[in-house]
Design a protein around this motif. Structure first.
Motif, PDB file in Angstrom:
ATOM      1  N   GLY A   1     -57.484  15.604  -6.117  1.00 37.83           N
ATOM      2  CA  GLY A   1     -56.031  15.525  -6.270  1.00 37.83           C
ATOM      3  C   GLY A   1     -55.564  14.123  -6.600  1.00 37.83           C
ATOM      4  O   GLY A   1     -54.694  13.935  -7.448  1.00 37.83           O
ATOM      5  N   ALA A   2     -56.138  13.123  -5.949  1.00 36.60           N
ATOM      6  CA  ALA A   2     -55.756  11.734  -6.222  1.00 36.60           C
ATOM      7  C   ALA A   2     -56.065  11.356  -7.670  1.00 36.60           C
ATOM      8  O   ALA A   2     -55.238  10.737  -8.354  1.00 36.60           O
ATOM      9  N   ILE A   3     -57.238  11.736  -8.136  1.00 38.93           N
ATOM     10  CA  ILE A   3     -57.616  11.443  -9.527  1.00 38.93           C
ATOM     11  C   ILE A   3     -56.710  12.194 -10.488  1.00 38.93           C
ATOM     12  O   ILE A   3     -56.216  11.643 -11.475  1.00 38.93           O
ATOM     13  N   SER A   4     -56.476  13.453 -10.189  1.00 41.51           N
ATOM     14  CA  SER A   4     -55.678  14.298 -11.061  1.00 41.51           C
ATOM     15  C   SER A   4     -54.214  13.844 -11.095  1.00 41.51           C
ATOM     16  O   SER A   4     -53.591  13.799 -12.159  1.00 41.51           O
ATOM     17  N   VAL A   5     -53.656  13.505  -9.933  1.00 38.15           N
ATOM     18  CA  VAL A   5     -52.275  13.015  -9.882  1.00 38.15           C
ATOM     19  C   VAL A   5     -52.162  11.687 -10.632  1.00 38.15           C
ATOM     20  O   VAL A   5     -51.193  11.463 -11.368  1.00 38.15           O
ATOM     21  N   GLY A   6     -53.148  10.815 -10.467  1.00 38.19           N
ATOM     22  CA  GLY A   6     -53.146   9.547 -11.205  1.00 38.19           C
ATOM     23  C   GLY A   6     -53.130   9.776 -12.710  1.00 38.19           C
ATOM     24  O   GLY A   6     -52.375   9.118 -13.445  1.00 38.19           O
ATOM     25  N   THR A   7     -53.913  10.732 -13.161  1.00 35.94           N
ATOM     26  CA  THR A   7     -53.931  11.078 -14.588  1.00 35.94           C
ATOM     27  C   THR A   7     -52.586  11.632 -15.025  1.00 35.94           C
ATOM     28  O   THR A   7     -52.066  11.276 -16.089  1.00 35.94           O
ATOM     29  N   ALA A   8     -52.004  12.499 -14.206  1.00 39.17           N
ATOM     30  CA  ALA A   8     -50.698  13.073 -14.541  1.00 39.17           C
ATOM     31  C   ALA A   8     -49.617  11.998 -14.600  1.00 39.17           C
ATOM     32  O   ALA A   8     -48.745  12.038 -15.471  1.00 39.17           O
ATOM     33  N   LEU A   9     -49.680  11.028 -13.681  1.00 36.50           N
ATOM     34  CA  LEU A   9     -48.694   9.939 -13.704  1.00 36.50           C
ATOM     35  C   LEU A   9     -48.830   9.099 -14.978  1.00 36.50           C
ATOM     36  O   LEU A   9     -47.824   8.712 -15.580  1.00 36.50           O
TER      37      LEU A   9
ATOM     38  N   TYR B   1     -54.956  12.337 -21.943  1.00 33.38           N
ATOM     39  CA  TYR B   1     -56.012  13.169 -21.373  1.00 33.38           C
ATOM     40  C   TYR B   1     -57.351  12.962 -22.074  1.00 33.38           C
ATOM     41  O   TYR B   1     -58.404  13.097 -21.446  1.00 33.38           O
ATOM     42  N   ALA B   2     -57.333  12.610 -23.334  1.00 34.38           N
ATOM     43  CA  ALA B   2     -58.592  12.334 -24.041  1.00 34.38           C
ATOM     44  C   ALA B   2     -59.270  11.086 -23.465  1.00 34.38           C
ATOM     45  O   ALA B   2     -60.479  11.081 -23.213  1.00 34.38           O
ATOM     46  N   VAL B   3     -58.492  10.045 -23.242  1.00 35.60           N
ATOM     47  CA  VAL B   3     -59.046   8.817 -22.665  1.00 35.60           C
ATOM     48  C   VAL B   3     -59.518   9.082 -21.239  1.00 35.60           C
ATOM     49  O   VAL B   3     -60.602   8.666 -20.830  1.00 35.60           O
ATOM     50  N   MET B   4     -58.724   9.803 -20.490  1.00 38.42           N
ATOM     51  CA  MET B   4     -59.054  10.059 -19.091  1.00 38.42           C
ATOM     52  C   MET B   4     -60.224  11.027 -18.925  1.00 38.42           C
ATOM     53  O   MET B   4     -60.818  11.085 -17.849  1.00 38.42           O
ATOM     54  N   PHE B   5     -60.590  11.754 -19.955  1.00 38.42           N
ATOM     55  CA  PHE B   5     -61.727  12.671 -19.876  1.00 38.42           C
ATOM     56  C   PHE B   5     -62.981  11.936 -19.420  1.00 38.42           C
ATOM     57  O   PHE B   5     -63.668  12.363 -18.493  1.00 38.42           O
ATOM     58  N   VAL B   6     -63.267  10.827 -20.047  1.00 40.87           N
ATOM     59  CA  VAL B   6     -64.470  10.048 -19.715  1.00 40.87           C
ATOM     60  C   VAL B   6     -64.342   9.437 -18.324  1.00 40.87           C
ATOM     61  O   VAL B   6     -65.273   9.519 -17.512  1.00 40.87           O
ATOM     62  N   VAL B   7     -63.201   8.858 -18.037  1.00 41.10           N
ATOM     63  CA  VAL B   7     -62.983   8.231 -16.737  1.00 41.10           C
ATOM     64  C   VAL B   7     -63.108   9.273 -15.623  1.00 41.10           C
ATOM     65  O   VAL B   7     -63.782   9.042 -14.612  1.00 41.10           O
TER      66      VAL B   7
ATOM     67  N   PHE C   1     -66.778  10.429 -14.582  1.00 41.93           N
ATOM     68  CA  PHE C   1     -67.498   9.535 -13.681  1.00 41.93           C
ATOM     69  C   PHE C   1     -66.862   9.494 -12.288  1.00 41.93           C
ATOM     70  O   PHE C   1     -67.569   9.452 -11.282  1.00 41.93           O
ATOM     71  N   LEU C   2     -65.546   9.546 -12.218  1.00 37.27           N
ATOM     72  CA  LEU C   2     -64.895   9.561 -10.907  1.00 37.27           C
ATOM     73  C   LEU C   2     -65.211  10.843 -10.146  1.00 37.27           C
ATOM     74  O   LEU C   2     -65.489  10.803  -8.939  1.00 37.27           O
ATOM     75  N   ILE C   3     -65.196  11.956 -10.828  1.00 40.20           N
ATOM     76  CA  ILE C   3     -65.511  13.228 -10.172  1.00 40.20           C
ATOM     77  C   ILE C   3     -66.962  13.243  -9.714  1.00 40.20           C
ATOM     78  O   ILE C   3     -67.274  13.663  -8.604  1.00 40.20           O
ATOM     79  N   ASP C   4     -67.855  12.751 -10.556  1.00 37.83           N
ATOM     80  CA  ASP C   4     -69.270  12.726 -10.185  1.00 37.83           C
ATOM     81  C   ASP C   4     -69.535  11.779  -9.018  1.00 37.83           C
ATOM     82  O   ASP C   4     -70.281  12.106  -8.103  1.00 37.83           O
ATOM     83  N   ARG C   5     -68.925  10.604  -9.044  1.00 37.38           N
ATOM     84  CA  ARG C   5     -69.215   9.574  -8.035  1.00 37.38           C
ATOM     85  C   ARG C   5     -68.400   9.718  -6.762  1.00 37.38           C
ATOM     86  O   ARG C   5     -68.863   9.314  -5.695  1.00 37.38           O
ATOM     87  N   LEU C   6     -67.177  10.266  -6.858  1.00 36.94           N
ATOM     88  CA  LEU C   6     -66.294  10.288  -5.703  1.00 36.94           C
ATOM     89  C   LEU C   6     -65.995  11.676  -5.135  1.00 36.94           C
ATOM     90  O   LEU C   6     -65.924  11.846  -3.930  1.00 36.94           O
ATOM     91  N   VAL C   7     -65.779  12.640  -6.004  1.00 35.23           N
ATOM     92  CA  VAL C   7     -65.308  13.939  -5.530  1.00 35.23           C
ATOM     93  C   VAL C   7     -66.441  14.794  -4.987  1.00 35.23           C
ATOM     94  O   VAL C   7     -66.404  15.259  -3.855  1.00 35.23           O
ATOM     95  N   PHE C   8     -67.466  15.003  -5.779  1.00 32.82           N
ATOM     96  CA  PHE C   8     -68.561  15.890  -5.385  1.00 32.82           C
ATOM     97  C   PHE C   8     -69.822  15.087  -5.106  1.00 32.82           C
ATOM     98  O   PHE C   8     -70.909  15.422  -5.552  1.00 32.82           O
TER      99      PHE C   8
END
Length: 155
Positions: free
Chosen positions: A82-90, A126-132, A135-142
């Protein structure tokens, strides 16, 4: 060398599944954004609606991709995602708001031109944030599933 190949293979598998989940979520989000903005919603409202419509299926699909950490880890995974997703939405809301300011100057009497510019800002964010996000999902979320000890095979 085998470990490096295994790690590389794992990342390609994750990336392809992440991309597939992103395509689904992006398709839903883009449709909601274009529809709501074309019908007169502000860029920020359209971004929030689009984000909500894509974030939920994206989380579910990505949790399946990475394996998640079971019921016990679900709350933490949702909060981190949620934090990553909200940051992207902002970021997208900021980009679309600024794009609308530019679009009204460039296309004062052409709603289609305004929609194209604002939508372009939404897609670009969203294209730029795809890559970011990958790595955030891999390293932080799961992260738990990355550190699991591989099961041994029987001979």
């Amino acid at each position: 060398m085998a470990q490096q190949t295994s790690t590389r293979s794992r990342y390609w598998r994750l990336l392809s599944r992440f991309a597939a989940a992103s395509v689904v979520a992006t398709g839903i989000s883009q449709l909601v954004f274009l529809l709501s903005y074309s019908l007169g919603a502000t860029p920020v409202v359209s971004t929030v609606l689009a984000w909500l419509s894509g974030a939920i299926p994206n989380f579910v699909l990505n949790r399946r991709t990475w394996g998640g950490g079971g019921r016990a880890a679900l709350r933490g995974e949702i909060l981190r995602y949620g934090a990553i997703s909200v940051g992207t939405a902002l970021l997208a809301a900021l980009a679309t708001h600024n794009a609308e300011s530019l679009a009204t100057v460039l296309f004062p009497d052409a709603r289609a031109g305004q929609v194209a510019v604002v939508w372009g800002a939404f897609v670009a964010t969203y294209a730029v944030m795809f890559v970011v996000k990958f790595f955030l999902i891999d390293r932080l979320v799961f992260r738990r599933s990355r550190h699991q000890v591989p099961s041994t095979t029987r001979a």
